[in-house]
Design a protein around this motif. Structure first.
Motif, short mmCIF file in Angstrom:
data_model
loop_
_atom_site.label_atom_id
_atom_site.label_comp_id
_atom_site.label_asym_id
_atom_site.label_seq_id
_atom_site.Cartn_x
_atom_site.Cartn_y
_atom_site.Cartn_z
N ILE A 289 31.43 -25.08 -97.74
CA ILE A 289 30.97 -25.72 -96.50
C ILE A 289 32.12 -25.83 -95.50
O ILE A 289 31.91 -25.71 -94.28
CB ILE A 289 30.33 -27.11 -96.78
CG1 ILE A 289 29.75 -27.70 -95.48
CG2 ILE A 289 31.32 -28.06 -97.42
CD1 ILE A 289 28.68 -26.86 -94.82
N GLU A 290 33.34 -26.02 -95.98
CA GLU A 290 34.48 -26.08 -95.06
C GLU A 290 34.66 -24.74 -94.35
O GLU A 290 34.86 -24.69 -93.13
CB GLU A 290 35.76 -26.45 -95.82
CG GLU A 290 35.82 -27.92 -96.21
CD GLU A 290 37.07 -28.28 -97.00
OE1 GLU A 290 37.40 -29.47 -97.07
OE2 GLU A 290 37.71 -27.35 -97.55
N GLY A 291 34.56 -23.66 -95.11
CA GLY A 291 34.68 -22.33 -94.51
C GLY A 291 33.54 -22.05 -93.55
O GLY A 291 33.75 -21.51 -92.45
N PHE A 292 32.34 -22.45 -93.95
CA PHE A 292 31.16 -22.22 -93.10
C PHE A 292 31.29 -23.00 -91.79
O PHE A 292 31.03 -22.45 -90.71
CB PHE A 292 29.89 -22.63 -93.83
CG PHE A 292 28.64 -22.45 -93.00
CD1 PHE A 292 28.04 -21.21 -92.87
CD2 PHE A 292 28.09 -23.53 -92.31
CE1 PHE A 292 26.90 -21.04 -92.09
CE2 PHE A 292 26.96 -23.37 -91.52
CZ PHE A 292 26.37 -22.12 -91.41
N ASN A 293 31.67 -24.27 -91.88
CA ASN A 293 31.80 -25.09 -90.67
C ASN A 293 32.86 -24.52 -89.72
O ASN A 293 32.67 -24.50 -88.50
CB ASN A 293 32.14 -26.53 -91.04
CG ASN A 293 30.94 -27.30 -91.58
OD1 ASN A 293 29.80 -26.88 -91.39
ND2 ASN A 293 31.19 -28.40 -92.26
N SER A 294 33.97 -24.07 -90.27
CA SER A 294 35.03 -23.47 -89.44
C SER A 294 34.54 -22.19 -88.78
O SER A 294 34.81 -21.93 -87.60
CB SER A 294 36.27 -23.19 -90.29
OG SER A 294 36.84 -24.38 -90.77
N PHE A 295 33.81 -21.38 -89.55
CA PHE A 295 33.29 -20.12 -89.03
C PHE A 295 32.28 -20.39 -87.91
O PHE A 295 32.26 -19.69 -86.88
CB PHE A 295 32.64 -19.33 -90.15
CG PHE A 295 32.18 -17.95 -89.75
CD1 PHE A 295 33.09 -16.95 -89.45
CD2 PHE A 295 30.82 -17.65 -89.68
CE1 PHE A 295 32.67 -15.68 -89.08
CE2 PHE A 295 30.39 -16.39 -89.31
CZ PHE A 295 31.31 -15.40 -89.01
N ALA A 296 31.45 -21.41 -88.09
CA ALA A 296 30.46 -21.76 -87.07
C ALA A 296 31.13 -22.22 -85.78
O ALA A 296 30.66 -21.91 -84.67
CB ALA A 296 29.53 -22.85 -87.60
N LYS A 325 38.13 -19.29 -103.25
CA LYS A 325 38.88 -20.44 -103.77
C LYS A 325 39.33 -21.39 -102.67
O LYS A 325 39.91 -22.44 -102.95
CB LYS A 325 40.11 -19.97 -104.56
CG LYS A 325 39.78 -19.08 -105.76
CD LYS A 325 38.87 -19.79 -106.76
CE LYS A 325 38.50 -18.89 -107.92
NZ LYS A 325 37.50 -19.51 -108.82
N GLU A 326 39.10 -21.01 -101.42
CA GLU A 326 39.43 -21.87 -100.29
C GLU A 326 38.58 -21.47 -99.10
O GLU A 326 37.93 -20.41 -99.09
CB GLU A 326 40.91 -21.77 -99.94
CG GLU A 326 41.39 -20.38 -99.62
CD GLU A 326 42.88 -20.32 -99.35
OE1 GLU A 326 43.30 -19.46 -98.57
OE2 GLU A 326 43.62 -21.14 -99.93
N GLY A 327 38.56 -22.33 -98.09
CA GLY A 327 37.71 -22.10 -96.94
C GLY A 327 37.95 -20.77 -96.25
O GLY A 327 37.01 -20.09 -95.83
N ASP A 328 39.23 -20.36 -96.15
CA ASP A 328 39.56 -19.10 -95.48
C ASP A 328 38.94 -17.90 -96.20
O ASP A 328 38.56 -16.91 -95.56
CB ASP A 328 41.07 -18.93 -95.39
CG ASP A 328 41.70 -19.85 -94.35
OD1 ASP A 328 40.93 -20.39 -93.51
OD2 ASP A 328 42.93 -20.03 -94.37
N ASN A 329 38.86 -17.98 -97.54
CA ASN A 329 38.23 -16.89 -98.30
C ASN A 329 36.76 -16.74 -97.91
O ASN A 329 36.25 -15.63 -97.76
CB ASN A 329 38.30 -17.17 -99.81
CG ASN A 329 39.71 -17.19 -100.36
OD1 ASN A 329 39.96 -17.82 -101.36
ND2 ASN A 329 40.64 -16.52 -99.69
N PHE A 330 36.10 -17.88 -97.74
CA PHE A 330 34.68 -17.83 -97.39
C PHE A 330 34.48 -17.35 -95.96
O PHE A 330 33.51 -16.66 -95.66
CB PHE A 330 34.04 -19.21 -97.59
CG PHE A 330 32.54 -19.16 -97.72
CD1 PHE A 330 31.92 -18.30 -98.62
CD2 PHE A 330 31.72 -19.97 -96.93
CE1 PHE A 330 30.54 -18.25 -98.75
CE2 PHE A 330 30.34 -19.93 -97.05
CZ PHE A 330 29.75 -19.06 -97.96
#
Length: 348
Positions: A289-296, A325-330
């Motif tokens: 969700i952290e990666g998704f929120n940043s991407f959004a 394994k971390e937001g940046d990966n997602f």
């Protein structure tokens, strides 16, 4: 006494030794001796599997009638009732249940410990949702068959599992307390418990408040999400302990700065993750969700959800999802998916 898992590990170890002896062409007598060792451990494993304790641990708690020894005015009467719980009360920890099963089966249970129950029909009158031991909702038509366990959920579940395993069970020292405010009562008794963590607090807070944010997070915790990830999914921010304590006290709360409750968005994120084959155990890892929120934020909501929708179309999608394994990966994975969405490509 060893547990089933310990015996299973020992069987595996002894079988491994036997296989090595055979491969090395060891003396026939040595091999036969090792075969006897394997057979002995296997027999011990089967024996422990048939003990009341292990049968109960492996059983599903009975949804049938159990004898409650109800204490009233100094006298004990036997009542045949089924076990029920208030939905969203403190989650039941299976490890604690297993410990109680062992204690009860070994006749070491202290019967002086009270179990507090309420009559299910009284609880339903207060507009709480009541469920049986398997999570099925109970309505007014069958409510008279049930006692709702308010204090003693783990012990009650242990008794129910032993009953399911065929043991003659009576639940001792049961006291009926038809409380006016069940939510506050549950808050008080759970707060006194040493092991009361944030999951438990959110669960009980969901009973004591009309706040939709808390209720939503409480429901998701009941489904297996951890509190911080559920907060990130529905608010974009975590909720701190002081705010949660205010809810438990019945006080009004203000969301953290920058937090916006969006149930539709949160539900959509979870649905699309599940559609991609992700389990709750995976989704609740916060870096998704952290990666998704940043991407959004770096693109826009439509593009972010469009990319998320395409994840399942990636070649070896589950392997790629698990490698995160971390937001940046997602974020990187979502970028690949956005390319598919924009170009209308098939599996790749």
């Amino acid at each position: 006494m060893k547990t089933v898992k310990e015996f299973q590990a020992e069987v595996k170890k002894e079988e491994s030794v036997l296989n090595q002896l055979v491969k090395r062409g060891a003396n026939a007598e040595v091999i036969e001796a090792q075969k006897r060792s394997v057979a002995k451990v296997k027999a011990e494993l089967e024996e422990i599997k048939n003990t009341p304790t292990e049968k109960a641990i492996q059983s599903t708690a009975t949804a049938g009638f159990i004898t409650f020894d109800v204490v009233k005015d100094g006298k004990t009467t036997k009542e045949s009732k089924k076990i029920a719980f208030v939905k969203h009360n403190r989650p039941v920890d299976t490890k604690r249940v297993d410990k109680y099963i062992y204690i009860i089966a070994q006749d070491k249970y202290e019967k002086a410990y009270p179990i507090i129950v309420a009559e299910a029909e009284k609880v339903l009158e207060k507009e709480y949702t009541v469920v049986d031991v398997n999570g099925n909702t109970i309505d007014k038509s069958t409510a008279t068959d049930y006692y709702v366990v308010l204090d003693g959920q783990h012990r009650g579940t242990a008794f129910a599992k032993l009953a399911a395993a065929g043991e003659a069970i009576e639940i001792p020292n049961v006291h009926i307390r038809n409380k006016e405010n069940i939510g506050e009562y549950l808050t008080d008794i759970n707060e006194a418990a040493k092991s009361w963590d944030n999951k438990d607090k959110f669960a009980v807070a969901g009973l004591t408040t009309e706040n939709e944010v808390i209720k939503t997070i409480s429901e998701k915790i009941g489904e297996g999400f951890n509190p911080s990830t559920a907060s990130l999914i529905y608010l974009g921010k975590k909720l701190n302990a002081s705010l949660l304590n205010k809810v438990l006290k019945g006080e009004e709360i203000k969301l953290p700065k920058g937090a916006t409750f969006n149930k539709e968005r949160g539900d959509k994120f979870i649905i699309l993750c599940k559609a991609a084959g992700m389990s709750v155990e995976q989704i609740t890892k916060r870096y998704y969700i952290e990666g998704f929120n940043s991407f959004a934020l770096s693109t826009n909501e439509d593009k972010a959800f469009g990319a998320l929708k395409e994840i399942g179309k990636l070649t070896d999608s589950m392997a790629k999802i698990k490698s995160v394994k971390e937001g940046d990966n997602f974020i990187s994975l979502l970028k690949d998916c956005m390319t598919i969405a924009e170009q209308g490509l098939g599996d790749r």
